[in-house]
Design a protein around this motif. Structure first.
Motif, PDB file in Angstrom:
ATOM      1  N   VAL A 154       0.824  -1.200   0.000  1.00  0.00           N
ATOM      2  CA  VAL A 154       0.000   0.000   0.000  1.00  0.00           C
ATOM      3  C   VAL A 154       0.863   1.257   0.000  1.00  0.00           C
ATOM      4  CG1 VAL A 154      -1.723   1.311   1.287  1.00  0.00           C
ATOM      5  CG2 VAL A 154      -1.951  -1.166   1.077  1.00  0.00           C
ATOM      6  N   ARG A 158       0.835   3.993  -2.985  1.00  0.00           N
ATOM      7  CA  ARG A 158       0.510   5.402  -2.769  1.00  0.00           C
ATOM      8  C   ARG A 158       1.561   6.310  -3.406  1.00  0.00           C
ATOM      9  NH1 ARG A 158      -2.762   8.641  -0.004  1.00  0.00           N
ATOM     10  NH2 ARG A 158      -3.883   6.937   1.022  1.00  0.00           N
ATOM     11  N   VAL A 174      -6.982   1.689  -7.415  1.00  0.00           N
ATOM     12  CA  VAL A 174      -7.254   2.038  -6.016  1.00  0.00           C
ATOM     13  C   VAL A 174      -8.741   1.910  -5.712  1.00  0.00           C
ATOM     14  CG1 VAL A 174      -7.214   3.898  -4.324  1.00  0.00           C
ATOM     15  CG2 VAL A 174      -5.234   3.519  -5.796  1.00  0.00           C
ATOM     16  N   ASP A 175      -9.591   2.394  -6.593  1.00  0.00           N
ATOM     17  CA  ASP A 175     -11.039   2.315  -6.374  1.00  0.00           C
ATOM     18  C   ASP A 175     -11.496   0.867  -6.292  1.00  0.00           C
ATOM     19  OD1 ASP A 175     -11.206   5.052  -6.352  1.00  0.00           O
ATOM     20  OD2 ASP A 175     -11.899   5.223  -8.431  1.00  0.00           O
ATOM     21  N   LYS A 178     -10.356  -0.633  -2.951  1.00  0.00           N
ATOM     22  CA  LYS A 178     -11.180  -0.148  -1.844  1.00  0.00           C
ATOM     23  C   LYS A 178     -12.526  -0.867  -1.808  1.00  0.00           C
ATOM     24  CE  LYS A 178      -9.426   4.595  -1.344  1.00  0.00           C
ATOM     25  NZ  LYS A 178      -9.761   6.037  -1.488  1.00  0.00           N
ATOM     26  N   ALA A 179     -13.096  -1.098  -2.980  1.00  0.00           N
ATOM     27  CA  ALA A 179     -14.400  -1.757  -3.040  1.00  0.00           C
ATOM     28  C   ALA A 179     -14.301  -3.238  -2.672  1.00  0.00           C
ATOM     29  CB  ALA A 179     -14.993  -1.602  -4.443  1.00  0.00           C
ATOM     30  N   SER A 181     -11.677  -4.769  -0.717  1.00  0.00           N
ATOM     31  CA  SER A 181     -10.932  -5.174   0.471  1.00  0.00           C
ATOM     32  C   SER A 181     -10.998  -4.119   1.568  1.00  0.00           C
ATOM     33  CB  SER A 181      -9.462  -5.442   0.102  1.00  0.00           C
ATOM     34  OG  SER A 181      -8.662  -5.631   1.254  1.00  0.00           O
ATOM     35  N   GLU A 182     -11.589  -4.500   2.711  1.00  0.00           N
ATOM     36  CA  GLU A 182     -11.598  -3.605   3.866  1.00  0.00           C
ATOM     37  C   GLU A 182     -10.188  -3.433   4.417  1.00  0.00           C
ATOM     38  OE1 GLU A 182     -14.322  -5.035   6.740  1.00  0.00           O
ATOM     39  OE2 GLU A 182     -16.108  -4.706   5.501  1.00  0.00           O
ATOM     40  N   PHE A 184      -7.367  -3.389   2.689  1.00  0.00           N
ATOM     41  CA  PHE A 184      -6.684  -2.388   1.867  1.00  0.00           C
ATOM     42  C   PHE A 184      -7.164  -0.986   2.227  1.00  0.00           C
ATOM     43  CE2 PHE A 184      -6.647   0.516  -1.703  1.00  0.00           C
ATOM     44  CZ  PHE A 184      -5.317   0.470  -2.096  1.00  0.00           C
ATOM     45  N   THR A 185      -8.458  -0.816   2.366  1.00  0.00           N
ATOM     46  CA  THR A 185      -9.009   0.505   2.665  1.00  0.00           C
ATOM     47  C   THR A 185      -8.443   1.053   3.970  1.00  0.00           C
ATOM     48  OG1 THR A 185     -11.058  -0.037   1.484  1.00  0.00           O
ATOM     49  CG2 THR A 185     -11.132   1.799   3.054  1.00  0.00           C
ATOM     50  N   TRP A 188      -4.845   2.019   3.368  1.00  0.00           N
ATOM     51  CA  TRP A 188      -4.776   3.202   2.499  1.00  0.00           C
ATOM     52  C   TRP A 188      -5.030   4.472   3.305  1.00  0.00           C
ATOM     53  CZ3 TRP A 188      -2.893   3.869  -2.205  1.00  0.00           C
ATOM     54  CH2 TRP A 188      -3.203   5.040  -2.913  1.00  0.00           C
ATOM     55  N   GLU A 189      -5.910   4.400   4.265  1.00  0.00           N
ATOM     56  CA  GLU A 189      -6.256   5.565   5.077  1.00  0.00           C
ATOM     57  C   GLU A 189      -5.154   5.943   6.062  1.00  0.00           C
ATOM     58  OE1 GLU A 189     -10.022   4.622   6.771  1.00  0.00           O
ATOM     59  OE2 GLU A 189     -11.140   5.003   4.910  1.00  0.00           O
TER      60      GLU A 189
END
Length: 257
Positions: A154, A158, A174-175, A178-179, A181-182, A184-185, A188-189
């Motif tokens: 990740v 980025r 990335v979109d 995110k849709a 894998s929680e 990954f999300t 990413w945050e």
């Protein structure tokens, strides 16, 4: 003064300023570093007026304290030189990956050690996508290291997304992640950024057992491709295990890359 008094070839300051859409006085102040820091649009106009090469344009931006614009990319085309390099390393696993994690090419040893993914289309050949969406891909790596690999992927992604700016392929990947894998999300945050240059990894291979590897990442000049070499750590038995793998055949594994 006429042209006879000019000592260097090329357009006059007045001509450059006119081509760049600025006053000659402003252009002279820029030359003498007396004016305010020029904008990226101003630098781009100067580069066009001076007919600079990409390298000269980038140097101009750096001299002005600005980030150079994104240059040309290699895309998914792997140069004949890189393909030749892969063939010349028959005992060393080597892959060519995009900065977004697509496996673009690999030699026979990489396929034997890490599995063949180059024939898989779209996101299926992307090591980051497979890591976060296919649990089976993680079985070849120690469970204690899964979090490390996830954060590494990740943070490196980025950095690639930032270099590419408003790139459609990067945003789409990335979109989709995110849709899908929680995990990954959540990573990413965290906003972690770290370009991968070298690392140590262990592969749990069913034919030759656990294999420790040093991963050295070599960046192509365009910046959107990297060559990854998997080499034996000093003092390990990895070289002997790879020699055995070369004899016994191809394993079915997906690599962290």
């Amino acid at each position: 003064m006429g042209d006879r008094g000019r000592r260097t070839p090329g357009p006059r300051r007045e001509e450059v300023a006119q081509l760049a859409g600025m006053s000659a006085d402003y252009y002279i102040r820029l030359e003498q570093a007396r004016g305010p820091q020029p904008s990226t649009d101003t630098l781009a106009a100067l580069a066009r007026a001076l007919r600079l090469s990409d390298d000269e344009r980038d140097h101009l931006h750096l001299l002005a304290g600005r980030r150079p614009p994104a240059g040309s990319t290699a895309g998914h085309h792997v140069s004949p030189g890189l393909l030749h390099l892969l063939d010349q390393l028959p005992t060393t696993p080597v892959q060519v990956l995009s900065d977004l994690g697509d496996v673009l090419a690999q030699n026979a040893m990489a396929e034997a050690l890490l599995g063949g993914v180059c024939s898989v289309s779209e996101h299926g050949r992307n090591v980051i996508w497979r890591w976060f969406t296919d649990p089976a891909q993680r079985t070849a790596y120690p469970a204690a290291e899964h979090d490390h690999y996830g954060r590494m992927y990740v943070a490196d992604l980025r950095a690639a997304v930032a270099r590419r700016a408003a790139d459609v392929a990067a945003s789409r990947l990335v979109d989709r992640l995110k849709a899908a894998s929680e995990e990954f999300t959540a990573l990413w945050e965290l906003h972690e950024v770290a370009v991968r240059r070298s690392s140590r990894m262990r592969v749990l291979h069913s034919l030759i057992g656990p294999v420790d590897l040093d991963c050295q990442v070599l960046l192509a000049p365009e910046g959107d491709q990297r060559v990854v070499l998997y080499t034996p750590p000093i003092g390990s038995d990895t070289a002997e295990r790879l020699a055995l793998l070369k004899v016994v055949g191809t394993g079915q594994f997906a690599a962290p890359g």
